[in-house]
Design a protein around this motif. Structure first.
Motif, PDB file in Angstrom:
ATOM      1  N   ILE A   1      -7.287   6.620   3.254  1.00 44.07           N
ATOM      2  CA  ILE A   1      -6.354   7.318   2.362  1.00 44.07           C
ATOM      3  C   ILE A   1      -7.113   8.309   1.465  1.00 44.07           C
ATOM      4  CG2 ILE A   1      -4.712   7.004   0.450  1.00 44.07           C
ATOM      5  CD1 ILE A   1      -4.060   4.222   1.736  1.00 44.07           C
ATOM      6  N   ALA A   2      -8.260   7.860   0.942  1.00 44.76           N
ATOM      7  CA  ALA A   2      -9.028   8.737   0.047  1.00 44.76           C
ATOM      8  C   ALA A   2      -9.529   9.971   0.796  1.00 44.76           C
ATOM      9  CB  ALA A   2     -10.202   7.955  -0.551  1.00 44.76           C
TER      10      ALA A   2
ATOM     11  N   THR B   1       0.856  -1.186   0.000  1.00 46.63           N
ATOM     12  CA  THR B   1       0.000   0.000   0.000  1.00 46.63           C
ATOM     13  C   THR B   1       0.890   1.234   0.000  1.00 46.63           C
ATOM     14  OG1 THR B   1      -1.704  -1.157   1.236  1.00 46.63           O
ATOM     15  CG2 THR B   1      -1.790   1.253   1.269  1.00 46.63           C
ATOM     16  N   VAL B   2       0.804   2.026  -1.054  1.00 48.10           N
ATOM     17  CA  VAL B   2       1.496   3.320  -1.095  1.00 48.10           C
ATOM     18  C   VAL B   2       0.401   4.371  -0.906  1.00 48.10           C
ATOM     19  CG1 VAL B   2       2.933   4.879  -2.454  1.00 48.10           C
ATOM     20  CG2 VAL B   2       3.251   2.406  -2.658  1.00 48.10           C
ATOM     21  N   PRO B   3       0.334   4.957   0.301  1.00 52.84           N
ATOM     22  CA  PRO B   3      -0.822   5.799   0.622  1.00 52.84           C
ATOM     23  C   PRO B   3      -0.782   7.167  -0.053  1.00 52.84           C
ATOM     24  CG  PRO B   3       0.639   5.618   2.515  1.00 52.84           C
ATOM     25  CD  PRO B   3       1.274   4.841   1.419  1.00 52.84           C
ATOM     26  N   LEU B   4      -1.046   7.189  -1.332  1.00 52.39           N
ATOM     27  CA  LEU B   4      -1.151   8.458  -2.057  1.00 52.39           C
ATOM     28  C   LEU B   4      -2.343   8.406  -2.995  1.00 52.39           C
ATOM     29  CD1 LEU B   4      -0.199   8.104  -5.259  1.00 52.39           C
ATOM     30  CD2 LEU B   4       2.059   8.008  -4.226  1.00 52.39           C
TER      31      LEU B   4
ATOM     32  N   SER C   1       0.483  13.823  -6.672  1.00 51.47           N
ATOM     33  CA  SER C   1       0.084  12.973  -5.548  1.00 51.47           C
ATOM     34  C   SER C   1      -0.262  13.777  -4.301  1.00 51.47           C
ATOM     35  CB  SER C   1       1.242  12.041  -5.175  1.00 51.47           C
ATOM     36  OG  SER C   1       1.704  11.354  -6.292  1.00 51.47           O
ATOM     37  N   PHE C   2      -1.312  13.378  -3.626  1.00 50.62           N
ATOM     38  CA  PHE C   2      -1.610  13.871  -2.282  1.00 50.62           C
ATOM     39  C   PHE C   2      -1.624  12.696  -1.317  1.00 50.62           C
ATOM     40  CE2 PHE C   2      -2.467  17.608  -4.560  1.00 50.62           C
ATOM     41  CZ  PHE C   2      -2.329  18.650  -3.657  1.00 50.62           C
ATOM     42  N   THR C   3      -1.235  12.961  -0.079  1.00 49.80           N
ATOM     43  CA  THR C   3      -1.145  11.892   0.925  1.00 49.80           C
ATOM     44  C   THR C   3      -1.955  12.287   2.167  1.00 49.80           C
ATOM     45  OG1 THR C   3       0.836  12.864   1.918  1.00 49.80           O
ATOM     46  CG2 THR C   3       1.180  11.256   0.155  1.00 49.80           C
ATOM     47  N   PRO C   4      -2.225  11.344   3.053  1.00 43.73           N
ATOM     48  CA  PRO C   4      -3.074  11.637   4.216  1.00 43.73           C
ATOM     49  C   PRO C   4      -2.586  12.792   5.080  1.00 43.73           C
ATOM     50  CG  PRO C   4      -2.884   9.280   3.942  1.00 43.73           C
ATOM     51  CD  PRO C   4      -1.947   9.900   2.943  1.00 43.73           C
TER      52      PRO C   4
END
Ligand code: FAD
Length: 823
Positions: free
Chosen positions: A403-404, A214-217, A336-339
């Motif tokens: 993540i979303a 899982t790459v959280p982006l 990319s955006f991340t949490p």
């Protein structure tokens, strides 16, 4: 040297190839699915604004390194970095105040910057209407990165040292055997590798999924538009560069600007989050990067004009010269955006040799690439990377839904003024301790961390505050900012902890069981203190990295010959232990298990703690029988517990652990027993102010992998008799600075953290944590200061624009001899 394949020739992949080969790792192959070096990724169209100032010191330092590196590079077509300066304007009072805070970060992190008035802002950027601006923050060393040029120049440097770059080479499969990468597959054949680094930008999540990572982006669209010709710019930028004015941010409008010759480029974050559908992205051979449609490359989607309408109106208001122009073209660009807004860097735990470096802005690209190169080659990076670590998230935080939602929130907040204590509203209540219902009944105000709901303070303690005030206690008169997400009730809770007794929900404190015949050896090697102790001992110890920097601090309780319970700082510690455990130990196997959610913990602390708990216990809780830093298995009433005589708040008492199913009963039992002793429930804010009085450090805030134990004042946790990770590096590392306690002179002074600290008018350090001490009646803070700063030195801390006097004090300003804990 190992064979390395880098997937992606964007700004991250090319920077990494340069940083690796510069350190002698020259067997590097960089593959990109697109053509070199306009590959079709985010870098290909990035307008390249580099604003270095960031609340995170690491991110600011990554940016400063990137700007300096690119500044020194020149491409045949021109420079790779134009030092135009950065200008951030405020059109609201709130922003103007926030820019003052930002100016503080810049001073803390060593970035030159100054606050200017509206007229000076307009003089720096003549398109700005001084009548709508209240002031601005100017940073002369910010500027425009020419990202594709910088990518190419770094690639050329890497090529000269032996690296190979191939365009039109999509990686279709990551090859592996026996839990290790062996190479990658492309339509042109397989490329063998010992290490594969995915620098695939927003494709990284998809690529990770192919190997179970899982790459959280979240790939998200962000609008970028070009104006038509602007009269005021005609003739300005006719030389080598198409820009000469400072790069401009108007964050109140979610907007930023740069010149493109006599046109302006406008970036906009005000629209609703637009997660991209990866299936819809493609190349269009006929496309033109400067036309509205069709989009020419996969990272560009058609411009949605309606979404941009508010941006144009606001731009024309702030930059009146735009009124005669219009939006001529634009696109919705993807990145990319991340949490949490940070990057994603690290090695796949279940596939050795597979690394990722994604969700990295151009701004931080070379800095993060250097940190990764140092990690690969030396085992650790010079600048602390933990905020960007791939494994910083708890399992609930790696869910697609989490993540979303949080990445969308990160998009919305990208230019918002975010208070350090501000909490997200979505996805709350995911993890609730067994005491949650009791806490709700006591009207707790909750904050979240790692998915857990944690009481910050309890409204039910309002009466304690009233009593304190009635007794003539002086509370600081807080400004709106320091009063936000805060209650003076927390001060009362801290005072009650020192005068009577309080119950703290410590459940979210992560704990892991380390078991097996190799357990003692394992922890002895992994941490700095001597943990091969008698059963029933608790030890405070540190995990260091290969450079001798502190990667965590732990409390380790020996519960059996082959059984330790480790209190840790979070998922990064679990990750570090799982990786080491896999290798086993010379004297047998070791298992590491996360017990956090299966158990719970109440801290009962205060002078009356023993009187309150002893009658319930099936063990002697007297000081002789149950000494400080000891763990005992016993029963409280019918409930099986492990009691540890430790205290992060510096009071007599215990952390009391039990299995989750007994939690409700344990709370009720203690609460009932405490009623005769005036027990209260107390929250995180009280807890934090109490630990500050005691000199206890919070890892990640007060100390990180950049600091040695001596720097941070925790060298007592290092026993030089054991052979621990980082030992030889530590021996060779001279101390450079020291974490010091500051006590503020004015009882009304309150700071929150990250403020610059000055000595005789020169910035010499910065604040890490701060809290208002109920015991001293003053604000107490920790600050990094030069090594030789004597105790008693008077310093000045800049809070927004106020200079607050403070004195360098003993590490622990309350009970330095630890008598309260040992009574
Ligand atoms: P990319 O440049 O996307 O590179 C990844 C590469 O991987 C691509 O070339 C892709 O082709 C390749 N790849 C992917 N999968 C494979 C595969 N399977 N096989 C082979 N190759 C593969 N940042 C700033 O700092 N300042 C700004 O002002 C700024 N403005 C921006 C404006 C817009 C409109 C957008 C969209 C982004 C902006 N950014 C800005 C963000 C910045 O552009 C990105 O964060 C950065 O370029 C990411 O670099 P990267 O190398 O990680 O990704």
């Amino acid at each position: 040297t190992p064979r390395i394949v880098v997937i992606g020739a964007g700004i991250v992949g090319t920077s990494l190839a340069d940083e690796l080969t510069a350190r002698g790792w020259s067997d590097v192959t960089v593959l990109d699915q697109g053509p070199l070096f306009s590959t079709g990724g985010s870098t290909s169209h990035a307008p390249g604004l580099v604003f270095q100032t960031n609340p995170s010191r690491s991110m600011a330092r990554f940016a400063a390194y990137t700007a300096d590196k690119f500044r020194a590079l020149t491409h045949d077509d021109g420079p790779c970095f134009d030092t135009l300066g950065g200008l951030e304007i405020a059109t609201t009072e709130a922003r103007w105040t926030d820019l003052q805070r930002k100016a503080g970060w810049a001073r803390s992190w060593g970035i030159e910057g100054r606050l200017v008035d509206a007229a000076a802002a307009a003089a720096l950027h003549p398109l700005v209407d001084p009548d709508v601006v209240l002031g601005a923050f100017h940073t002369p060393s910010d500027g425009l990165a020419r990202a594709v040029r910088a990518a190419e120049m770094q690639a050329r440097a890497a090529q000269a040292r032996g690296a190979v770059f191939r365009g039109d080479s999509p990686v279709t499969e990551i090859l592996h055997a026996s839990g290790r990468v062996t190479g990658v597959r492309t339509p042109h054949g397989d490329v063998p590798a010992d290490i594969v680094v995915s620098a695939a930008g927003f494709w990284g999540a998809e690529l990770g999924r192919t190997v179970g990572l899982t790459v959280p982006l979240v790939p998200m669209a962000h609008q970028y538009a070009y104006t038509g010709q602007i009269e005021a710019l005609v003739g300005r930028n006719t030389g080598a560069s198409d820009a000469s004015l400072p790069i401009l941010r108007h964050q109140d409008g979610d907007l930023y600007y740069r010149e493109h010759g006599d046109r302006l480029g406008i970036g906009y974050y005000g629209h609703d989050p637009m997660p991209a559908d990866m299936g819809a992205l493609s190349w269009d051979a006929d496309g033109d990067a400067s036309s509205v449609a069709p989009p020419p490359m996969p990272s560009m989607l058609p411009f949605t004009e309606d979404d941009f309408a508010p941006a144009w109106r606001e731009s024309a208001r702030v930059l009146p010269a735009l009124r005669d122009s219009k939006v001529e073209s634009g696109f919705n660009g993807i990145f990319s955006f991340t949490p949490d807004g940070h990057s994603i860097v690290g090695e796949h735990r279940d596939l050795a040799g597979f690394w990722v470096a994604e969700a990295v802005w151009v701004t931080h690209s070379a800095g993060i690439a250097r940190a990764l190169a140092q990690t690969l080659i030396d085992g650790a990076s010079e600048i602390d990377l933990h905020e960007s670590d791939l494994y910083r998230f708890e399992s609930v935080e790696r869910s697609p839904a989490f993540i979303a939602a949080t990445s969308a929130q990160a998009f919305v907040e990208v230019y918002d003024i975010v208070h350090p204590r501000q909490q997200r509203t979505a996805l709350r209540g995911l993890r609730r301790s067994p005491f949650h219902a009791a806490e709700v009944a006591l009207d707790a105000s909750f904050v979240q961390g790692g998915g857990w709901e944690r009481p910050a303070w309890y409204e039910s303690n309002a009466g304690e505050l009233a009593a304190l005030l009635e007794a003539g206690f002086h509370l600081p008169v807080r400004d709106e900012w320091s009063a936000r997400h805060f209650s003076d009730i927390a001060v009362a809770e801290a005072a009650v902890t020192r005068s009577r007794v309080a119950m703290y929900d410590m459940t979210p404190l992560t704990r892991y069981d380390v078991e097996g015949p190799g357990a003692a050896h394992f922890l002895q090697h992994l941490t700095t203190n001597d943990v091969d102790t008698a059963i029933g001992r608790v030890t405070y110890t540190l995990m260091l990295d290969e450079r001798g920097g502190i990667r965590s601090d732990l409390t380790v309780a020996r519960l059996g010959a082959d059984h330790y319970r480790v209190g840790a700082n979070g998922p990064l510690d679990l990750d570090a232990m799982l990786r080491r455990a896999r290798a086993g130990t010379p004297d047998g196997s070791v298992t590491v298990r996360d017990l956090t959610g299966a158990t719970c913990c109440v801290g009962v602390w205060g002078p009356r703690a023993r009187a309150m708990v002893a009658p319930l216990a099936d063990a002697d809780l007297g000081h002789k029988a149950f000494g400080y830093f000891r763990a005992v298995r016993t029963y409280l009433g019918a409930i099986p517990v492990i009691m540890m005589r430790v205290s992060y708040v510096g009071e007599l008492g215990w952390e009391i652990y039990t299995d989750a199913e007994y939690g409700g009963a344990l709370w009720d039992l203690l609460w009932e027993a405490g009623s005769d002793h005036g027990v209260i429930a107390a929250g995180r804010l009280a807890f934090d102010s109490l630990r500050l009085e005691k000199g206890y450090r919070a890892w990640g805030h007060d100390m990180t992998s950049e600091d040695t134990p001596a720097d941070a004042g925790v060298e007592f946790a290092v026993k030089d008799t054991t052979d621990f990770v980082g030992r030889s590096a530590l021996a060779a590392r001279p101390a450079t600075r020291r974490l010091r306690t500051l006590v503020f002179d004015d009882p009304d002074a309150v700071v929150l953290g990250k403020e610059p600290v000055s000595l005789d008018g020169t910035v010499v350090g910065y604040v890490t944590s701060a809290g208002w001490s109920a015991t001293l009646g003053r604000c107490v803070a920790y600050a990094w200061l030069p090594l030789d700063t004597p105790l008693g030195t008077a310093v000045s801390v800049t809070y927004f624009t106020a200079a607050l006097g403070a004195t360098v004090s003993d590490d622990a300003v309350v009970d330095p001899a630890g008598q309260l804990i040992r009574r």
